[in-house]
Scaffold this motif. Structure first.
Motif, mmCIF file in Angstrom:
data_model
loop_
_atom_site.group_PDB
_atom_site.id
_atom_site.type_symbol
_atom_site.label_atom_id
_atom_site.label_comp_id
_atom_site.label_asym_id
_atom_site.label_seq_id
_atom_site.Cartn_x
_atom_site.Cartn_y
_atom_site.Cartn_z
ATOM 1 N N THR A 189 -1.385 -3.333 4.195
ATOM 2 C CA THR A 189 -2.239 -3.713 5.102
ATOM 3 C C THR A 189 -1.728 -5.360 5.264
ATOM 4 O O THR A 189 -2.585 -6.144 5.383
ATOM 5 C CB THR A 189 -3.479 -3.609 5.287
ATOM 6 N N SER B 430 -4.843 1.082 6.453
ATOM 7 C CA SER B 430 -3.496 1.536 6.489
ATOM 8 C C SER B 430 -2.758 1.918 5.071
ATOM 9 O O SER B 430 -2.294 0.990 4.492
ATOM 10 C CB SER B 430 -2.601 0.635 7.298
ATOM 11 N N ILE B 435 1.617 -1.892 9.020
ATOM 12 C CA ILE B 435 1.124 -2.473 10.227
ATOM 13 C C ILE B 435 2.164 -2.538 11.391
ATOM 14 O O ILE B 435 3.461 -2.765 11.300
ATOM 15 C CB ILE B 435 0.537 -3.797 10.028
ATOM 16 N N TYR B 443 -6.027 -5.280 11.598
ATOM 17 C CA TYR B 443 -5.573 -6.390 10.588
ATOM 18 C C TYR B 443 -6.270 -7.695 10.864
ATOM 19 O O TYR B 443 -6.882 -8.259 9.931
ATOM 20 C CB TYR B 443 -4.019 -6.633 10.659
#
Lengths: 473, 473
Positions: A189, B430, B435, B443
């Protein structure tokens, strides 16, 4: 020297236990494991991340230089103050409260001040361990900031690979605490910020807590000494072993004759294991291991290793001059005594190099060929972690020679070795000891200017305050 | 749209073959694997690092936004342009020249445009492979910029762990090329800059070449389906297997009844392997493997697995309701069909989550308990990589329901799931898809503001130009 007013302010934050100013009590914190003697202005001993944050903020605001120190077992002057008497040691030795074992996650969240041996002793009852195998007994924080490797790198990797998350205090005016990735094994992330703090000697932040990956403890081990028919056969032998043993293979360590002879000469408890006492030019210590006791109908690991050696012996893959399975503790005792033995045989000038694996023997051959004419006083006593490309390239000069006391000699020798190792072979001048004052000049010399520019930017971004012994920018 | 003058200039750099401006030919580059349809201003197809550097420099100087694209198999809209028609796709699909295998180093230096399948096909004759096992067939550069995991993460780790070095082009006016760490397995001489470019969707630089770690190909595999007595016994079962099998264990995959049923319903080639055809609540696919054929006197892996299961069965460690060893290709066929099956059973809303391993079943239980009252239209068809904490948390709504077409519904559902997964369980939103535009808002929501500030600084430092679909700052 440091103003009395700062000492009082820091004592207010940490309590008296947390601040050492008595010169005699500071000696241990300003003296390195092998080299090094500096002068600390003060020693701070915070006991929690919050306390680290508070003293870092105070020091940054007041322009006080901090040297984070963990077990202080490093070999590159990465954790001791210089001689100026102006640097404050930030010791992690009281950071030993948190020890949160997560058996389901096979991970351990802990304060950075625990010793490796202490961690593994506590884990033993659970059949787990932190799989970094070292000669020294560092504290965990220092292991992360040097990214240590060790003898089982081939199987388990380095500290970086076994770190799930870190908590870091930045050297900014707020003493910002970053909690990075906590305890997840898989998390994509964004930037994996923890990587910036691993292997960078505390320059970008102080690691105060971390989450480690644990592995199942081996329950069976088998070891053998392998003598390749020549140096050129070391790599084919490693490849043959890797193809046949896969994840069983847990160590593949090389030992030169000079290193073995030094150990046998200077460590009386060792037995010479070679036929007729004749030490071969180069010996491999190979270890295989697994996490269970032999089950019914299952071969012992000794038998597996014997069978693999027989296969290799019969094939043309990797001609062997000799090979024999033997007791693990005895075979490792010799390996572990190499460093001690070499130190006793003269003045030691040690290098922690790494190469593409296929270049190791070529580099050693080049050194053996060229050294006598360039530095005739030097005896090469190399050994290393062949499986991962690491070489402890240890050089010895007689203690009573002029070379032993001449500082210029050591510098000339280091420059020459690095010119060949890094320049000609594109190897690394610091495989697993990371960077400190001792090798700063080689960082400066061999690091691309763009990388230095990026590092300076990263430093300004993360920890603008004065932190650590290294200047990466 | 892009000025004709820019197109000519870029054609001058890359030649006609290197520039695609025909709208029909651009479709493949602007359409994602599962979601996504954008509009490319132009597609650039450089064939070397030097060409990438030249076009990146040109685009940065002229304020042209670039979207690096590799195999374009990702699931988060990380490699396709948005709908504005102003973004230029920088495809790596012609970066397939360099393929330097170093058998001694067990590493492969190659251009980033090779497909995973192509790499492994070429390696097979050497008994080696790049050990990332995926459903998709991405190109290597994209695998690095998403840091993919896959089904054998438990044994071999992710792409990060298996990357020795990268060559990267920065989005600055010079198109700076960084050559990072080349092919050493051990090198601690400063910041490990390659880590910044792994898993960050090309925002900080375009990976054009890399050096990968290779592993010995397994020559024996055994698989079993394990049915734990209850969900609470999944973790004890994993721990029992890890303690007994160590590095033999190469997969430990969980499959929910709904996912298995969907696969059996929609993929006619599959056989229902369960007693009486009754699908259990939760099934584990467990795989063990080793790199050699059975030697004389050595048990087959099937026998090893049977013995371990018998041990577990007799112990109290991890009560089993059922367990049976079976043919690997059949057992994996069902596992690999889950995704396909679930997609056919309705409209799929997929999540790529991860947790501390011990939290996976608790999270799934929480979802099963709460979902019916909050989102009654939703069927949970989860499966995942239990061994590393990853869950493909797949939700299905009937194709003819209003929920299937209502975009608000999907957003509400995603928000709710993430609130529990990330908020309550401190999991990852994730795990292995990284991403892209698709999860940018999460995010933004779940990333600490200090981390965003650091990322913005890092972006300015490395690649100030417009690169990639993600805004990390």
């Amino acid at each position: 020297m440091i103003d009395r007013e700062h000492v009082s302010a820091l004592e207010k934050i940490l309590g008296e236990k947390g601040v050492v100013s008595d010169p005699a009590a500071m000696v241990a914190y300003q003296t390195g494991a092998r080299y090094d003697e500096g002068v600390a202005a003060l020693v701070l001993r915070p006991a929690s991340t919050e306390e680290v944050s508070a003293v870092v903020a105070y020091c940054v605001k007041n322009g006080i230089a901090l040297i984070p120190q963990s077990g202080n077992t490093g070999l590159v002057s990465g954790s001791t103050p210089d001689g100026s008497g102006t640097q404050v040691v930030l010791s992690l030795d009281r950071m030993v409260q948190r020890f949160d074992l997560d058996l389901d996650n096979r991970s351990l969240a802990l304060d950075a001040g625990f010793r490796l041996s202490d961690v593994n002793q506590r884990l033993e009852q659970h059949g787990l361990f932190f799989p970094i195998d070292l000669g020294a007994d560092p504290r965990i924080g220092g292991m992360l900031s040097t990214n240590t490797g060790g003898s089982r790198f081939l199987k388990y990797g380095d500290v970086r690979r076994n770190t799930l998350g870190v908590k870091v205090v930045l050297a900014d005016e707020a003493g910002t605490v970053l909690d990075l990735n906590c305890d997840l094994r898989k998390n994509n992330t964004g930037v994996d910020w923890k990587q910036v703090f691993i292997g960078t000697a505390g320059a970008f932040g102080v690691i105060t807590e971390c989450v480690l990956n644990l592995e199942a403890l081996p329950k069976q081990v088998a070891t053998a000494y392998l003598v390749p028919a020549s140096g050129a056969h070391v790599m084919p032998l490693l490849r043959a072993m890797e193809q046949r043993l896969g994840a069983y293979l847990s160590a593949f360590e090389g030992m030169s004759r000079n290193a073995v002879a030094a150990a046998l000469d200077h460590v009386p408890s060792l037995r010479n294991p070679f036929q007729g006492g004749v030490i071969p030019d180069y010996v491999i210590l190979c270890e295989i291991s697994r996490t269970w006791e032999p089950r019914e109908g299952e071969q012992s690991l000794d038998a597996v290793l014997e069978a693999v050696l027989a296969e290799i012996w019969e094939s043309d893959d990797a001609p062997l001059a000799d090979a024999f399975v033997g007791p693990a503790h005895e075979m490792w005792a010799l390996r572990h005594a190499l460093s001690e033995g070499v130190k006793h045989s003269g003045k030691l000038i040690a290098f922690d190099l790494s190469f593409r694996r296929g270049d190791i023997m070529a580099f050693c051959d080049r050194m053996k060929a060229d050294m006598p004419s360039v530095f005739p006083e030097v005896t090469i006593c190399d050994f290393g972690h062949i499986g991962d490309g690491g070489v402890h390239f240890n050089l010895v000069v007689p203690k009573d020679s002029s070379a032993a006391t001449d500082r210029d000699f050591e510098t000339r020798l280091r420059d020459w070795v690095f010119t060949i190792a890094v320049g000609d072979f594109t190897g690394s001048f610091s495989a697993e000891h990371a960077i400190g004052r001792k090798n700063q000049s080689y960082y400066d010399l061999y690091t691309d200017s763009k990388i230095k520019e990026l590092a300076a930017g990263l430093k300004a971004l993360t920890s603008p305050g004065s932190l650590g012994t290294v200047r990466f920018g």
